[in-house]
Design an enzyme around this catalytic site. Structure first.
Site, PDB file in Angstrom:
ATOM      1  N   TYR A   1       0.771  -1.204   0.084  1.00  0.00           N
ATOM      2  CA  TYR A   1       0.117   0.127   0.055  1.00  0.00           C
ATOM      3  C   TYR A   1       0.901   1.166   0.125  1.00  0.00           C
ATOM      4  CZ  TYR A   1      -4.213  -2.614   0.133  1.00  0.00           C
ATOM      5  OH  TYR A   1      -5.371  -3.414  -0.260  1.00  0.00           O
TER       6      TYR A   1
ATOM      7  N   ARG B   1       1.745   1.717  -3.469  1.00  0.00           N
ATOM      8  CA  ARG B   1       0.531   2.323  -4.280  1.00  0.00           C
ATOM      9  C   ARG B   1       0.314   3.751  -4.009  1.00  0.00           C
ATOM     10  NH1 ARG B   1      -4.101  -2.044  -3.540  1.00  0.00           N
ATOM     11  NH2 ARG B   1      -5.161  -0.596  -5.074  1.00  0.00           N
TER      12      ARG B   1
ATOM     13  N   HIS C   1     -14.742   1.166  -1.697  1.00  0.00           N
ATOM     14  CA  HIS C   1     -13.839   0.366  -1.032  1.00  0.00           C
ATOM     15  C   HIS C   1     -12.905   1.048  -0.320  1.00  0.00           C
ATOM     16  CE1 HIS C   1     -14.682  -3.072  -4.287  1.00  0.00           C
ATOM     17  NE2 HIS C   1     -15.682  -2.944  -3.386  1.00  0.00           N
TER      18      HIS C   1
ATOM     19  N   CYS D   1      -3.323   5.544  22.554  1.00  0.00           N
ATOM     20  CA  CYS D   1      -3.758   4.392  21.837  1.00  0.00           C
ATOM     21  C   CYS D   1      -2.438   3.797  21.305  1.00  0.00           C
ATOM     22  CB  CYS D   1      -4.607   4.695  20.636  1.00  0.00           C
ATOM     23  SG  CYS D   1      -5.278   3.415  19.697  1.00  0.00           S
TER      24      CYS D   1
ATOM     25  N   GLY E   1     -15.128   0.818 -16.943  1.00  0.00           N
ATOM     26  CA  GLY E   1     -13.747   0.214 -16.508  1.00  0.00           C
ATOM     27  C   GLY E   1     -13.787  -0.850 -15.220  1.00  0.00           C
ATOM     28  N   THR E   2     -15.025  -1.569 -15.236  1.00  0.00           N
ATOM     29  CA  THR E   2     -14.828  -2.590 -14.194  1.00  0.00           C
ATOM     30  C   THR E   2     -15.176  -4.013 -14.722  1.00  0.00           C
ATOM     31  OG1 THR E   2     -15.852  -3.400 -12.106  1.00  0.00           O
ATOM     32  CG2 THR E   2     -17.340  -1.902 -13.344  1.00  0.00           C
TER      33      THR E   2
ATOM     34  N   ASN F   1     -16.067  -0.306 -21.500  1.00  0.00           N
ATOM     35  CA  ASN F   1     -14.787  -1.382 -21.139  1.00  0.00           C
ATOM     36  C   ASN F   1     -13.866  -1.501 -22.301  1.00  0.00           C
ATOM     37  OD1 ASN F   1     -13.457  -3.457 -20.178  1.00  0.00           O
ATOM     38  ND2 ASN F   1     -14.758  -3.310 -18.225  1.00  0.00           N
TER      39      ASN F   1
ATOM     40  N   ALA G   1     -11.953   4.212 -22.023  1.00  0.00           N
ATOM     41  CA  ALA G   1     -12.798   5.167 -21.338  1.00  0.00           C
ATOM     42  C   ALA G   1     -12.251   6.578 -21.685  1.00  0.00           C
ATOM     43  CB  ALA G   1     -12.994   5.045 -19.830  1.00  0.00           C
TER      44      ALA G   1
HETATM   45  C1  BJW Z   1     -10.615  -0.281 -19.007  1.00  0.00           C
HETATM   46  C2  BJW Z   1      -9.625   0.200 -19.542  1.00  0.00           C
HETATM   47  C3  BJW Z   1      -9.749   1.514 -20.106  1.00  0.00           C
HETATM   48  C4  BJW Z   1      -8.660  -1.521 -18.461  1.00  0.00           C
HETATM   49  N1  BJW Z   1     -10.954   1.880 -20.268  1.00  0.00           N
HETATM   50  N2  BJW Z   1     -12.102  -0.068 -19.476  1.00  0.00           N
HETATM   51  C5  BJW Z   1     -18.154 -16.502  -4.213  1.00  0.00           C
HETATM   52  C6  BJW Z   1     -19.143 -15.738  -4.775  1.00  0.00           C
HETATM   53  C7  BJW Z   1     -19.629 -14.589  -4.836  1.00  0.00           C
HETATM   54  C8  BJW Z   1     -19.133 -13.590  -3.906  1.00  0.00           C
HETATM   55  C9  BJW Z   1     -17.882 -14.083  -3.195  1.00  0.00           C
HETATM   56  C10 BJW Z   1     -17.361 -15.245  -3.405  1.00  0.00           C
HETATM   57  N3  BJW Z   1     -16.441 -15.540  -2.326  1.00  0.00           N
HETATM   58  C11 BJW Z   1     -16.164 -14.240  -1.910  1.00  0.00           C
HETATM   59  C12 BJW Z   1     -17.010 -13.522  -2.133  1.00  0.00           C
HETATM   60  C13 BJW Z   1     -17.229 -12.049  -1.827  1.00  0.00           C
HETATM   61  C14 BJW Z   1     -16.084 -11.120  -2.556  1.00  0.00           C
HETATM   62  C15 BJW Z   1     -16.155 -11.230  -3.886  1.00  0.00           C
HETATM   63  O1  BJW Z   1     -16.959 -10.665  -4.624  1.00  0.00           O
HETATM   64  N4  BJW Z   1     -15.161 -12.164  -4.412  1.00  0.00           N
HETATM   65  C16 BJW Z   1     -15.306 -12.497  -6.000  1.00  0.00           C
HETATM   66  C17 BJW Z   1     -13.540 -12.203  -6.575  1.00  0.00           C
HETATM   67  C18 BJW Z   1     -15.672 -13.746  -6.248  1.00  0.00           C
HETATM   68  N5  BJW Z   1     -16.448  -9.885  -1.963  1.00  0.00           N
HETATM   69  C19 BJW Z   1     -16.072  -9.471  -0.920  1.00  0.00           C
HETATM   70  O2  BJW Z   1     -15.562  -9.814  -0.008  1.00  0.00           O
HETATM   71  C20 BJW Z   1     -16.529  -7.868  -0.551  1.00  0.00           C
HETATM   72  N6  BJW Z   1     -17.365  -8.082   0.716  1.00  0.00           N
HETATM   73  C21 BJW Z   1     -18.401  -8.774   0.932  1.00  0.00           C
HETATM   74  O3  BJW Z   1     -18.869  -9.582   0.086  1.00  0.00           O
HETATM   75  O4  BJW Z   1     -19.040  -8.996   2.055  1.00  0.00           O
HETATM   76  C22 BJW Z   1     -19.969  -9.761   2.434  1.00  0.00           C
HETATM   77  C23 BJW Z   1     -19.099 -11.367   2.033  1.00  0.00           C
HETATM   78  C24 BJW Z   1     -17.881 -11.727   2.401  1.00  0.00           C
HETATM   79  C25 BJW Z   1     -17.418 -13.206   2.161  1.00  0.00           C
HETATM   80  C26 BJW Z   1     -18.306 -13.996   1.475  1.00  0.00           C
HETATM   81  C27 BJW Z   1     -19.545 -13.597   1.072  1.00  0.00           C
HETATM   82  C28 BJW Z   1     -19.997 -12.422   1.323  1.00  0.00           C
HETATM   83  C29 BJW Z   1     -15.562  -7.131  -0.363  1.00  0.00           C
HETATM   84  C30 BJW Z   1     -14.778  -6.749  -1.553  1.00  0.00           C
HETATM   85  C31 BJW Z   1     -13.879  -5.965  -1.487  1.00  0.00           C
HETATM   86  C32 BJW Z   1     -12.958  -5.901  -2.764  1.00  0.00           C
HETATM   87  N7  BJW Z   1     -11.694  -4.955  -2.380  1.00  0.00           N
HETATM   88  C33 BJW Z   1     -10.647  -4.744  -3.499  1.00  0.00           C
HETATM   89  C34 BJW Z   1      -9.444  -4.153  -2.868  1.00  0.00           C
HETATM   90  C35 BJW Z   1      -9.842  -2.736  -2.384  1.00  0.00           C
HETATM   91  C36 BJW Z   1      -8.553  -2.178  -1.948  1.00  0.00           C
HETATM   92  C37 BJW Z   1      -7.345  -1.910  -2.902  1.00  0.00           C
HETATM   93  O5  BJW Z   1      -7.542  -1.500  -3.958  1.00  0.00           O
HETATM   94  O6  BJW Z   1      -6.126  -2.576  -2.443  1.00  0.00           O
HETATM   95  O7  BJW Z   1     -11.388  -3.828  -4.286  1.00  0.00           O
HETATM   96  S1  BJW Z   1     -10.672  -5.963  -4.330  1.00  0.00           S
HETATM   97  C38 BJW Z   1     -10.435  -5.041  -5.985  1.00  0.00           C
HETATM   98  O8  BJW Z   1     -11.359  -5.636  -6.734  1.00  0.00           O
HETATM   99  C39 BJW Z   1     -10.446  -3.782  -5.543  1.00  0.00           C
HETATM  100  C40 BJW Z   1     -11.469  -3.369  -6.861  1.00  0.00           C
HETATM  101  O9  BJW Z   1     -12.125  -2.115  -6.385  1.00  0.00           O
HETATM  102  C41 BJW Z   1     -12.151  -4.531  -7.156  1.00  0.00           C
HETATM  103  C42 BJW Z   1     -12.853  -4.442  -8.433  1.00  0.00           C
HETATM  104  O10 BJW Z   1     -12.104  -4.840  -9.395  1.00  0.00           O
HETATM  105  P1  BJW Z   1     -12.417  -3.793 -10.756  1.00  0.00           P
HETATM  106  O11 BJW Z   1     -12.301  -2.142 -10.410  1.00  0.00           O
HETATM  107  O12 BJW Z   1     -13.384  -4.264 -11.460  1.00  0.00           O
HETATM  108  O13 BJW Z   1     -10.855  -3.981 -11.476  1.00  0.00           O
HETATM  109  P2  BJW Z   1     -10.125  -5.047 -12.556  1.00  0.00           P
HETATM  110  O14 BJW Z   1      -8.921  -5.162 -12.483  1.00  0.00           O
HETATM  111  O15 BJW Z   1     -10.923  -6.073 -12.055  1.00  0.00           O
HETATM  112  O16 BJW Z   1     -10.855  -4.770 -13.782  1.00  0.00           O
HETATM  113  C43 BJW Z   1     -10.483  -3.507 -14.642  1.00  0.00           C
HETATM  114  C44 BJW Z   1     -11.556  -3.469 -15.849  1.00  0.00           C
HETATM  115  O17 BJW Z   1     -11.300  -2.254 -16.517  1.00  0.00           O
HETATM  116  C45 BJW Z   1     -11.469  -4.746 -16.947  1.00  0.00           C
HETATM  117  O18 BJW Z   1     -12.798  -5.136 -17.386  1.00  0.00           O
HETATM  118  C46 BJW Z   1     -10.856  -4.091 -18.145  1.00  0.00           C
HETATM  119  O19 BJW Z   1     -11.080  -4.638 -19.264  1.00  0.00           O
HETATM  120  C47 BJW Z   1     -11.273  -2.621 -17.799  1.00  0.00           C
HETATM  121  N8  BJW Z   1     -10.130  -1.559 -18.350  1.00  0.00           N
HETATM  122  N9  BJW Z   1      -8.186  -0.411 -19.096  1.00  0.00           N
HETATM  123  C48 BJW Z   1     -12.160   1.295 -19.968  1.00  0.00           C
HETATM  124  N10 BJW Z   1      -8.606   2.254 -20.554  1.00  0.00           N
HETATM  125 ZN    ZN Z   2      -5.792   4.126  17.891  1.00  0.00          ZN
END
Ligand code: BJW
Ligand code: ZN
Length: 283
Positions: free
Chosen positions: A77, A80, A133, A187, A224-225, A250, A268
């Site tokens: 982090y 980043r 997030h 703390c 872009g997700t 996307n 985008a």
């Molecule tokens: C362009 C471009 C350009 C490129 N122009 N486009 C099984 C089934 C269902 C759910 C779960 C499961 N097992 C676990 C879960 C829950 C889990 C989850 O969803 N997991 C899946 C992976 C399966 N979710 C969670 O745990 C969430 N909490 C939750 O659900 O609580 C209840 C629960 C818990 C446990 C079990 C069940 C329920 C919390 C999720 C938190 C995500 N955190 C992160 C890290 C944040 C901090 C950090 O940044 O370090 O968030 S992970 C990461 O993914 C980050 C992002 O915000 C997030 C989404 O990613 P994003 O933004 O979509 O990025 P990419 O890289 O994936 O995609 C980029 C896109 O851009 C691509 O499509 C490219 O094509 C495109 N692109 N250039 C336009 N120029």
């Molecule tokens: Zn504290």
């Protein structure tokens, strides 16, 4: 409205048709992911750029990784945070911010719901932003739970010049007492990035605010997700299932592309300025 009757039919890429709907929309939600910052040089989460050292970003974005090796997760982090000093909002961020400013006096609202933690929407001038997030420049104390804005560089002396992303870099193995610590009197607890890791619940207030905007929007752009991370991946499909127009921007298809009315394939930064530009009907 573009002709898309069956749920599985291909979405339209007719920008003129999209623009007609945009011209009428009064409450617009723009849901963004890492791809919106890709053209600023910020690595996306998945795909080729999503590695730091030998780890995929997803592996380090977990409470288990932090409990197991807080030094390593802080290095990731810290890297980043430092990288963001040389990154700037791109044409997509700017088009979104300009659109919000322009539509406000017309009593039309634009809300950004972002999964990104990089702060680039704010830096571009967007005002109505919901950060699902968390934020790279906020910390949370694991002991007293205090959340604070923190723009220090480096965030602590022990992390200075650490966080090198090269796969051959050696882990700093910083003792936990030298990692960022809470400054609240009496703390001194360990600080963590105020972000939502896998398996952690999103903040209820943040989720509620996002839900309110999604419920009342009459146009939704999803930019872009990869739409694979719950719960954000459900937002735009839920809006589409209410019969509201959703347009995806996307580089590629996602698992939910065919649920939407429009799909604009490509950077985008290229398509959003055209999509959100001033309409002839605007004063
Ligand atoms: C362009 C471009 C350009 C490129 N122009 N486009 C099984 C089934 C269902 C759910 C779960 C499961 N097992 C676990 C879960 C829950 C889990 C989850 O969803 N997991 C899946 C992976 C399966 N979710 C969670 O745990 C969430 N909490 C939750 O659900 O609580 C209840 C629960 C818990 C446990 C079990 C069940 C329920 C919390 C999720 C938190 C995500 N955190 C992160 C890290 C944040 C901090 C950090 O940044 O370090 O968030 S992970 C990461 O993914 C980050 C992002 O915000 C997030 C989404 O990613 P994003 O933004 O979509 O990025 P990419 O890289 O994936 O995609 C980029 C896109 O851009 C691509 O499509 C490219 O094509 C495109 N692109 N250039 C336009 N120029
Ligand atoms: Zn504290």
């Amino acid at each position: 409205m573009a002709d898309k009757t069956a749920k599985s039919a291909r979405p339209s890429s007719d920008m003129t048709a999209f623009r007609k709907e945009f011209a009428k929309a009064k409450s617009i939600v723009i849901l963004t992911g890492a791809g919106v910052s890709a053209e600023s040089g910020v690595p996306t989460f998945r795909g080729a750029g999503g590695f730091w050292r030998k780890w995929q970003a997803q592996t380090l974005a977990t409470p288990e990784a932090f409990a197991d090796n807080p030094s390593l997760v802080w290095e990731f982090y810290h890297y980043r945070r430092e990288v963001m000093a040389s990154k700037y909002p791109n044409k997509a961020h700017e088009a979104i911010a300009e659109c919000e400013r322009r539509l406000k006096p017309q009593n039309r609202k634009v809300t950004v719901i972002t999964q990104n933690i990089d702060g680039l929407h704010k830096r571009a001038g967007s005002d109505s932003i919901i950060e699902l997030h968390g934020n790279l420049f906020k910390t949370r104390c694991v002991k007293c739970k205090d959340v604070a804005v923190n723009n220090d560089s480096p965030i602590c002396e022990a992390l200075r010049d650490k966080g090198e992303p090269d796969p051959s870099a050696v882990d700093a193995k910083i003792p936990v007492e030298n990692l960022p610590r809470c400054k609240i009197s009496g703390c001194g607890g360990l600080l963590r990035p105020h972000v939502v890791w896998f398996g952690e619940a999103l903040n209820t207030e943040v989720l509620d605010r996002a839900g309110e905007e999604l419920d009342k929007c009459d146009l939704c752009l999803v930019v872009g997700t990869s739409s694979v991370v719950y719960p954000a991946c459900m937002f735009a499909p839920n809006v589409a299932s209410r019969g509201i127009t959703v347009a995806e921007f996307n580089m590629e298809d996602t698992p939910v592309t065919n649920e939407f009315m429009y799909h604009f394939q490509g950077p985008a930064g290229e398509h959003l300025p055209a999509a959100l530009a001033k309409c002839d009907t605007e004063k």
